[in-house]
Design a protein around this motif. Structure first.
Motif, mmCIF file in Angstrom:
data_model
loop_
_atom_site.group_PDB
_atom_site.id
_atom_site.type_symbol
_atom_site.label_atom_id
_atom_site.label_comp_id
_atom_site.label_asym_id
_atom_site.label_seq_id
_atom_site.Cartn_x
_atom_site.Cartn_y
_atom_site.Cartn_z
ATOM 1 N N LEU A 1 20.684 10.080 1.082
ATOM 2 C CA LEU A 1 19.333 10.568 1.318
ATOM 3 C C LEU A 1 18.363 9.874 0.364
ATOM 4 C CD1 LEU A 1 21.348 13.440 1.197
ATOM 5 C CD2 LEU A 1 19.406 14.111 2.618
ATOM 6 N N THR A 2 17.122 9.714 0.819
ATOM 7 C CA THR A 2 16.064 9.094 0.020
ATOM 8 C C THR A 2 14.950 10.106 -0.169
ATOM 9 O OG1 THR A 2 16.564 6.877 0.859
ATOM 10 C CG2 THR A 2 14.386 7.222 -0.100
ATOM 11 N N LYS A 3 14.428 10.160 -1.376
ATOM 12 C CA LYS A 3 13.369 11.115 -1.670
ATOM 13 C C LYS A 3 12.078 10.694 -0.979
ATOM 14 C CE LYS A 3 11.338 13.793 -5.414
ATOM 15 N NZ LYS A 3 11.314 14.048 -6.874
ATOM 16 N N VAL A 4 11.373 11.663 -0.405
ATOM 17 C CA VAL A 4 10.094 11.410 0.257
ATOM 18 C C VAL A 4 9.090 12.431 -0.245
ATOM 19 C CG1 VAL A 4 11.137 10.397 2.322
ATOM 20 C CG2 VAL A 4 10.708 12.870 2.230
ATOM 21 N N GLY A 5 7.820 12.184 0.081
ATOM 22 C CA GLY A 5 6.763 13.104 -0.299
ATOM 23 C C GLY A 5 5.513 12.815 0.497
ATOM 24 N N PRO A 6 4.513 13.664 0.364
ATOM 25 C CA PRO A 6 3.257 13.425 1.095
ATOM 26 C C PRO A 6 2.662 12.071 0.725
ATOM 27 C CG PRO A 6 3.297 15.612 0.096
ATOM 28 C CD PRO A 6 4.465 14.869 -0.471
ATOM 29 N N SER A 7 1.999 11.437 1.683
ATOM 30 C CA SER A 7 1.354 10.145 1.440
ATOM 31 C C SER A 7 0.229 10.296 0.444
ATOM 32 C CB SER A 7 0.809 9.561 2.748
ATOM 33 O OG SER A 7 1.860 9.300 3.641
ATOM 34 N N GLN A 8 0.037 9.265 -0.339
ATOM 35 C CA GLN A 8 -1.069 9.258 -1.290
ATOM 36 C C GLN A 8 -2.375 9.122 -0.523
ATOM 37 O OE1 GLN A 8 -0.739 6.116 -4.114
ATOM 38 N NE2 GLN A 8 -2.469 6.787 -5.350
ATOM 39 N N THR A 9 -3.291 10.042 -0.722
ATOM 40 C CA THR A 9 -4.537 10.044 0.049
ATOM 41 C C THR A 9 -5.675 9.358 -0.676
ATOM 42 O OG1 THR A 9 -5.081 12.230 -0.851
ATOM 43 C CG2 THR A 9 -3.906 12.165 1.250
ATOM 44 N N TYR A 10 -5.667 9.352 -2.019
ATOM 45 C CA TYR A 10 -6.774 8.721 -2.740
ATOM 46 C C TYR A 10 -6.494 7.241 -2.926
ATOM 47 C CZ TYR A 10 -9.742 7.095 -6.475
ATOM 48 O OH TYR A 10 -10.621 6.354 -7.215
ATOM 49 N N SER A 11 -7.522 6.454 -2.747
ATOM 50 C CA SER A 11 -7.417 5.023 -3.012
ATOM 51 C C SER A 11 -8.787 4.521 -3.419
ATOM 52 C CB SER A 11 -6.938 4.261 -1.771
ATOM 53 O OG SER A 11 -6.841 2.880 -2.035
ATOM 54 N N ALA A 12 -8.817 3.673 -4.450
ATOM 55 C CA ALA A 12 -10.089 3.076 -4.859
ATOM 56 C C ALA A 12 -10.627 2.218 -3.722
ATOM 57 C CB ALA A 12 -9.893 2.238 -6.118
ATOM 58 N N ALA B 1 -5.622 1.048 0.905
ATOM 59 C CA ALA B 1 -4.991 2.345 1.132
ATOM 60 C C ALA B 1 -3.533 2.188 1.540
ATOM 61 C CB ALA B 1 -5.777 3.110 2.199
ATOM 62 N N LEU B 2 -3.240 1.254 2.459
ATOM 63 C CA LEU B 2 -1.859 1.047 2.894
ATOM 64 C C LEU B 2 -0.987 0.550 1.747
ATOM 65 C CD1 LEU B 2 -2.484 -0.578 6.395
ATOM 66 C CD2 LEU B 2 -1.423 1.643 5.960
ATOM 67 N N LEU B 3 -1.540 -0.317 0.910
ATOM 68 C CA LEU B 3 -0.784 -0.813 -0.235
ATOM 69 C C LEU B 3 -0.420 0.323 -1.179
ATOM 70 C CD1 LEU B 3 0.307 -2.997 -2.147
ATOM 71 C CD2 LEU B 3 -2.034 -3.302 -2.985
ATOM 72 N N ASN B 4 -1.388 1.189 -1.497
ATOM 73 C CA ASN B 4 -1.107 2.295 -2.402
ATOM 74 C C ASN B 4 -0.113 3.278 -1.803
ATOM 75 O OD1 ASN B 4 -2.709 1.542 -4.631
ATOM 76 N ND2 ASN B 4 -4.559 2.312 -3.641
ATOM 77 N N MET C 1 -6.691 -10.569 -0.843
ATOM 78 C CA MET C 1 -5.717 -9.914 -1.713
ATOM 79 C C MET C 1 -6.270 -8.581 -2.182
ATOM 80 S SD MET C 1 -2.885 -9.978 -3.641
ATOM 81 C CE MET C 1 -2.330 -11.626 -4.080
ATOM 82 N N GLN C 2 -5.410 -7.558 -2.165
ATOM 83 C CA GLN C 2 -5.725 -6.266 -2.757
ATOM 84 C C GLN C 2 -4.649 -5.917 -3.779
ATOM 85 O OE1 GLN C 2 -8.538 -4.492 -2.249
ATOM 86 N NE2 GLN C 2 -9.214 -6.132 -0.858
ATOM 87 N N ARG C 3 -5.070 -5.273 -4.878
ATOM 88 C CA ARG C 3 -4.158 -4.842 -5.930
ATOM 89 C C ARG C 3 -3.986 -3.330 -5.854
ATOM 90 N NH1 ARG C 3 -1.559 -9.262 -8.319
ATOM 91 N NH2 ARG C 3 -3.062 -10.978 -8.424
ATOM 92 N N SER C 4 -2.784 -2.873 -6.159
ATOM 93 C CA SER C 4 -2.515 -1.441 -6.106
ATOM 94 C C SER C 4 -3.096 -0.741 -7.321
ATOM 95 C CB SER C 4 -1.009 -1.190 -6.015
ATOM 96 O OG SER C 4 -0.354 -1.727 -7.158
ATOM 97 N N ASP C 5 -3.365 0.555 -7.159
ATOM 98 C CA ASP C 5 -3.832 1.369 -8.271
ATOM 99 C C ASP C 5 -2.679 1.650 -9.229
ATOM 100 O OD1 ASP C 5 -6.255 1.422 -6.988
ATOM 101 O OD2 ASP C 5 -5.893 3.355 -6.024
ATOM 102 N N GLY C 6 -3.024 2.175 -10.388
ATOM 103 C CA GLY C 6 -1.994 2.554 -11.348
ATOM 104 C C GLY C 6 -1.859 1.551 -12.465
#
Length: 714
Positions: free
Chosen positions: A384-395, A326-329, A298-303
């Motif tokens: 339309l759905t809002k998109v943005g750059p992928s989150q690059t930082y992950s613990a 990283a994929l989860l975040n 199990m992995q937990r997301s950041d935030g």
């Protein structure tokens, strides 16, 4: 005309993808499958099942799974009554595979990473291609009804030993190597009739299992972590990543007002929509972790932590802890952005714009993905759905602790067998035969033993599971009179494994029999042992010719002699199972042996042989009579220093004094006391006939004579 584009985290595909392709030829769709409908719940450990009608999974990359038992024999007792064995076949996958790695039985390794079975039996693997033939063992059991199981990967265990598992079939699971190159969407979509072009990489995904459903179910499981766009044309289906953000995006026209009362097409032509309710933030991911032998992790997301029940995604794939985190975040971040949607109406659309494209809208700095459109007389309604750059930082991710079974490779058995001198315990008529068995690695677990005589094998029991400390001399042993401690002498030996150890012994410990070694028939002791590296040891402070082996010590030995420490790691054999004792050989067969190991038994009747007499004395009386005297020894004092009267341990006290070669004496005299008188006349006759011939003496035991002791020359 209305076209729905499967996107938006939370939209599920409502039917087999193959059917959808046929209906959507010539149209382009963006397919981002959501969380709903995930039908691949993780199990703690997937084990072999035997229920009729159990679905047989498809595996991709490398995964751990249990498979389905498809054939088995009854449990059969071993010939030596040591337990039971069974032969079984286990179906592993419903598509061809590359091979099988490790195998677990009751949570312990049954097969290691080097392909070595940890217990007795053999394994055959059938990869599942269309040309595979029926297994010969199943054919012998089922006859003409034997299927080849083409298209199904399976394995067959033949005579699998069950003594390590309570004489029952253990719970099995397999490391299935389905694809050497990892997981690809092209292989996953192979059952479809239409050709598929795979442009969607799956970074970090080393394995994936599909236990039910069609291709659409597999894509539904993958898409939350690896969003993909689906483009259908006359040439087939193309799957590509839908989370790539372009460096530039086309601008839509201004929103167009309309008289329609449809909520999706407001009078203003534009409307913002919020879909993600509080508490729906993705907070955890369960997956299979190779670092935990593919057990769920199990992995937990950041935030921040939100109120309400956490939303946990179950993903039937193999990921490292870092990749899973990283994929989860990234997925959680996309889901947060996708909560904002935009309904937009335009009078017309540029022909270059297609569903799934990333676009910009007037008076808005964000980027939007075109998920759905509907054409009608008043214009084109878009969602339309809002998109943005992928989150690059992950613990950093952490797999946590895992008590994995140790994978100790099993190496072939090495063996020497030899007779031991009687130790004074039990009956003097006991035959003592020992076998030293060992291997190059600590995974060796013992071997079955058989006596061999003229090509016929008979069971002789089992060896110890502990490896004996044995090896080969790499320096010669010079001749020795074996009369005192040789403090400056040394011997170099190469042990069979570098992890086997030797130790020093004090003089007091040597006097009590410590560090006794069988070396090419001679028994010696050593006081000091120094490791030279690589399993080479230098032994010094030697006591030679122990336990009546002075004659062998006097001859010396070349390098290459077999060497074994005489301790509790030796296997003592039942002489009743090794017949005839003076001609039979010993055969060993362990789990790591591809062929039987054969060893001649060195001096098997050694315990019945009296020790040679000692202290020879020869003197001549005044009348010319030659007096020969000696001191006898007892077999019970071979390992000790006798005090007081020495017991005989033979039915009668008998000696033979021999003239000339011991093997074929020129003359001999049998006496019942430790002395012989030869008159002057007899000496004169012998001296003229056999000038300079040697006189030796042997003690005759109940069964065998002792080695000879030299007395004098004529």
């Amino acid at each position: 005309m209305a076209t729905m584009v499967l996107s938006g985290i939370g939209t599920a595909l409502g039917g087999p993808l193959g059917g959808a392709i046929g209906a959507l030829i010539g149209q382009q769709i963006s397919d981002t499958i959501g969380l709903s409908g995930n039908n691949s719940a993780l199990q703690d450990i997937a084990l072999t099942r035997s229920s009729y009608g159990t679905p047989l999974a498809r595996h991709f990359g490398t995964m751990r799974a249990g498979g389905t038992l498809i054939w088995a024999t009854d449990l059969t007792p071993n010939e030596d009554q040591s337990g039971y064995c069974v032969s079984i076949a286990v179906a592993l996958a419903s598509r061809p595979i590359t091979g099988v790695g490790r195998i677990w039985a009751d949570g312990q390794l049954l097969r290691g990473s080097e392909g070595d079975l940890k217990t007795g039996g053999s394994l055959r693997i059938y990869p599942g291609f269309g040309d595979q033939l029926p297994d010969p063992l199943i054919s012998a059991d089922r006859g003409g009804q034997t299927p080849a199981f083409r298209g199904v990967a399976y394995c067959v265990f033949e005579s699998l030993q069950l003594s390590d598992f309570g004489n029952r079939i253990p719970a099995l699971s397999f490391e299935i190597i389905a694809d050497e190159t990892g997981v690809s969407l092209a292989e996953l979509c192979a059952p479809l009739d239409q050709p598929v072009t795979d442009e969607r990489p799956l970074p970090g995904l080393s394995g994936f299992s599909q236990s039910q459903g069609g291709v659409d179910a597999a894509l539904r499981d993958l898409a939350p972590l690896f969003p993909m766009g689906c483009t259908v044309s006359a040439s087939g289906l193309t799957l590509a990543a839908s989370d790539n953000i372009p460096t530039s995006a086309a601008m839509l026209d201004e929103a167009t007002r309309a008289d329609s009362s449809d909520a999706a097409a407001p009078d203003s032509g534009a409307r913002h929509i919020r879909q993600l309710a509080p508490g729906e933030r993705l907070s955890g991911l369960r997956y299979y972790d190779p670092a935990r032998d593919y057990q769920p992790s199990m992995q937990r997301s950041d935030g921040r932590v939100e109120s309400g029940a956490p939303t946990i995604m179950e993903f039937p794939g193999s990921l490292t802890a870092a990749n899973a985190r990283a994929l989860l975040n990234q997925t959680s971040h996309r889901r947060g952005l996708a909560a904002e949607r935009l309904a937009w109406r335009v009078a017309s659309v540029d022909t270059a714009i297609r569903p799934g494209m990333i676009l910009r809208v007037p008076d808005n700095d964000g980027l939007w993905r075109l998920d759905e459109w509907e054409w009608h007389s008043e214009g084109v309604d878009m969602l339309l759905t809002k998109v943005g750059p992928s989150q690059t930082y992950s613990a950093p991710g952490d797999s946590g602790s895992h008590a994995a079974p140790v994978d100790l490779p099993i190496r072939p058995t090495q063996m020497i067998a030899f007779g031991l001198p009687w130790n004074g315990e039990g009956s003097p008529q006991d035959v003592l035969i020992a076998a030293a068995l060992s291997a190059e690695a600590p995974g060796w677990r013992g071997a079955a033993l058989h006596a061999e005589y003229q090509g016929v094998l008979s069971p002789a029991g089992f060896s110890q599971s502990r490896r004996a400390i044995m090896g080969t001399t790499i320096s010669p042993l010079p001749p020795s009179r074996a009369v005192r401690l040789e403090a400056n002498s040394s011997l170099d030996v190469q042990l069979v494994a570098p992890d086997l150890l030797l130790a020093d012994a004090t003089p007091q410990a040597l006097a009590l029999g410590a560090n006794r070694v069988w070396c090419g028939g001679e028994i010696l002791q050593f006081g000091h042992a120094v490791h030279q590296g690589g399993g080479i040891w230098r032994l010094s402070g030697l006591l030679r010719g122990r336990a009546g082996s002075e004659a062998i010590a006097l001859q010396g030995q070349d390098a290459g002699a077999a060497f074994a420490l005489l301790d509790d790691r030796l296997t003592l054999l039942d002489p009743a199972k090794i017949q005839p004792l003076d001609e039979a050989s010993l055969v060993a067969a362990g789990a790591g042996d591809t062929a039987a190991i054969l060893s001649q038994i060195n001096d098997p009747l050694r315990s019945l042989r009296p020790l040679s007499p000692v202290h020879p004395r020869a003197y001549t009386e005044t009348d010319g009579t030659l007096i020969l005297r000696w001191t006898r020894r007892s077999r019970s004092t071979a390992n000790s220093f006798p005090v007081g009267t020495i017991p005989l341990h033979e039915a009668h006290e008998r000696y033979r004094v021999m003239l000339g070669p011991v093997e074929s004496p020129l003359a001999w005299w049998d006496v019942s006391a430790p002395q012989l008188r030869l008159s002057a006349a007899t000496l004169a006759d012998l001296g003229s006939t056999y000038p300079g011939a040697a006189l030796s003496v042997s003690q005759f035991g109940d069964t065998l004579p002792s080695p000879a002791l030299f007395l004098t020359h004529l």
